[in-house]
Design a protein around this motif. Structure first.
Motif, PDB file in Angstrom:
ATOM      1  N   ILE A  30      45.954  41.590  49.149  1.00 44.93           N
ATOM      2  CA  ILE A  30      46.230  40.298  48.342  1.00 44.93           C
ATOM      3  C   ILE A  30      45.889  40.802  46.855  1.00 44.93           C
ATOM      4  O   ILE A  30      44.907  41.721  46.669  1.00 44.93           O
ATOM      5  N   SER A  35      37.123  27.746  41.323  1.00 49.58           N
ATOM      6  CA  SER A  35      36.550  29.013  42.016  1.00 49.58           C
ATOM      7  C   SER A  35      37.649  29.918  42.864  1.00 49.58           C
ATOM      8  O   SER A  35      38.428  29.100  43.246  1.00 49.58           O
ATOM      9  N   GLY A  45      40.013  34.176  40.320  1.00 53.23           N
ATOM     10  CA  GLY A  45      40.252  35.703  39.830  1.00 53.23           C
ATOM     11  C   GLY A  45      39.389  35.976  38.593  1.00 53.23           C
ATOM     12  O   GLY A  45      39.385  37.065  38.093  1.00 53.23           O
ATOM     13  N   THR A  78      35.921  36.566  37.892  1.00 52.79           N
ATOM     14  CA  THR A  78      34.844  37.374  37.978  1.00 52.79           C
ATOM     15  C   THR A  78      35.692  38.837  38.319  1.00 52.79           C
ATOM     16  O   THR A  78      35.224  39.828  37.908  1.00 52.79           O
ATOM     17  N   THR A  79      36.778  38.711  39.190  1.00 51.65           N
ATOM     18  CA  THR A  79      37.562  39.852  39.660  1.00 51.65           C
ATOM     19  C   THR A  79      37.967  40.614  38.220  1.00 51.65           C
ATOM     20  O   THR A  79      38.021  41.729  38.017  1.00 51.65           O
ATOM     21  N   HIS A 138      33.859  27.536  34.855  1.00 52.30           N
ATOM     22  CA  HIS A 138      34.798  26.742  35.822  1.00 52.30           C
ATOM     23  C   HIS A 138      35.233  25.426  34.752  1.00 52.30           C
ATOM     24  O   HIS A 138      36.083  24.562  35.014  1.00 52.30           O
TER      25      HIS A 138
END
Ligand SMILES: Nc1ncnc2c1ncn2[C@@H]1O[C@H](COP(=O)(O)OP(=O)(O)OP(=O)(O)O)[C@@H](O)[C@H]1O
Ligand SMILES: [Mg+2]
Length: 326
Positions: free
Chosen positions: A27, A49, A52, A54-55, A211
């Protein structure tokens, strides 16, 4: 502000393997994003939330391998470095992690916490007590807080300690993941003002992740809105707030109207269900939730550009079609 970017992210993708040994697939937590940040600039990454954020931050900081694209920091490629090389990069690129109190070791004093970067990077020659006092003063805490422990701090004070750690080594870029999460509204403003003030005084560039679009309104020069690992809209923050072009941006803004009685926001309600990364929608990936979705959106991906939409909103756009084109 000079023109050469301090950070350039070009077509970056992060793939997470899923399934067992026999049925391997992946994914995409980040599905090909590009942006750059100039010295002294604040860039915001906004999205729900799981979008992506933080990724992407972890990929920039070298904590997460990327599966496509390039990342350039201060003129050098950093997406293919070994651990020692990446450690050197982190002297000049610091990361504030998502959980303010949990990211501070409970058994270390505030003085030890704010000077830990010097120990990690082998700068013990310095007078660490003086450095602790200097850093605490910079973030607006009394120097005698150096003897306290994290559990003795309020949420806002813990965040300031996190900021002090982040600026300890005089970085060129700070990546702050949800710097205001969990704080009272007034304290959120204080932390944002502090970051903004330090950016100006120290000439930092910042990437702020949140957010909440309104958190970034007054601090971010430019903003990117993420959805399912992609940017659906990127642009100047002021312009985006005044005139959001992507329906998702408009929905995020209307979900959090600003306390301005002169601004009339029609509330745009999105169906709650965010598609799974395991089953990305065909066509425009936002069409399953889009209040303006049309037939074309179900079958054709939007063309590349700053607004990933077949039918970008213009001022005075028609009101949403009540039933999304499922
Ligand atoms: N190590 C991993 N393995 C598999 N999937 C992952 C991994 N890390 C993150 N993901 C998935 O990638 C997607 C993006 O997650 P990420 O944490 O980057 O979101 P986020 O935008 O930071 O969300 P939040 O606002 O909740 O912090 C999510 O669907 C998440 O489940
Ligand atoms: Mg996150």
């Amino acid at each position: 502000m000079t023109d050469a970017p301090i950070l350039s992210v070009d077509d970056v993708q992060v793939a997470f393997p899923v399934g067992g040994l026999m049925k391997r697939s992946a994914i995409l937590g980040v599905a090909g994003v590009s942006f750059s940040v100039r010295p002294g600039e604040t860039f915001a990454l906004v999205g729900e939330s799981g979008s992506g954020k933080t990724t992407l931050a972890r990929a920039i900081n070298g904590l997460q391998a990327i599966s496509r694209g390039t990342i350039t920091f201060d003129g050098d490629r950093i997406d293919n470095l070994n651990k020692a090389q990446m450690k050197a990069v982190r002297k000049r690129m610091s990361m504030m992690f998502q959980d303010p109190v949990g990211s501070l070791s409970p058994r270390m004093t505030v003085g030890d916490l704010v000077t830990e970067p010097f120990r990690i990077h082998g700068a013990e020659g310095r007078d660490l007590r003086a450095e602790a006092a200097r850093l605490l003063t910079l973030v607006g805490l009394p120097a005698d807080f150096a003897t306290r422990y994290p559990h003795q701090l309020s949420g806002g004070q813990a965040r300031r300690v996190g900021v002090a750690r982040a600026i300890a080594l005089d970085p060129a870029l700070i990546i702050a993941d949800e710097p205001t999460a969990g704080l009272d509204v007034s304290v959120q403003g204080e932390v944002l003002n502090l970051l903004n003030d330090l950016r100006e005084r120290l000439g930092l560039a910042m990437v702020i992740i949140t957010h909440n679009l309104h958190v970034v309104h007054h601090v971010a020069d430019r903003t990117a809105v993420m959805y399912l690992g992609r940017f659906v809209e990127i642009g100047e923050t002021e312009e985006m707030f005044a005139n959001p072009h992507h329906p998702y941006t408009a929905a995020l803004l209307s979900a959090n109207p600003e306390p301005d009685p002169d601004k009339v926001h029609d509330r745009i309600t999105l169906p709650a269900e965010v598609p799974s990364l395991l089953a990305r929608p065909e066509g425009c990936e936002f069409h399953t939730r889009c209040p303006w979705g049309k037939e074309k959106c179900r079958v054709e991906a939007p063309p590349p550009g700053d607004v990933a939409c077949h039918f970008p909103l213009e001022p005075g756009a028609d009101p949403p079609i009540t039933e999304p084109a499922l």
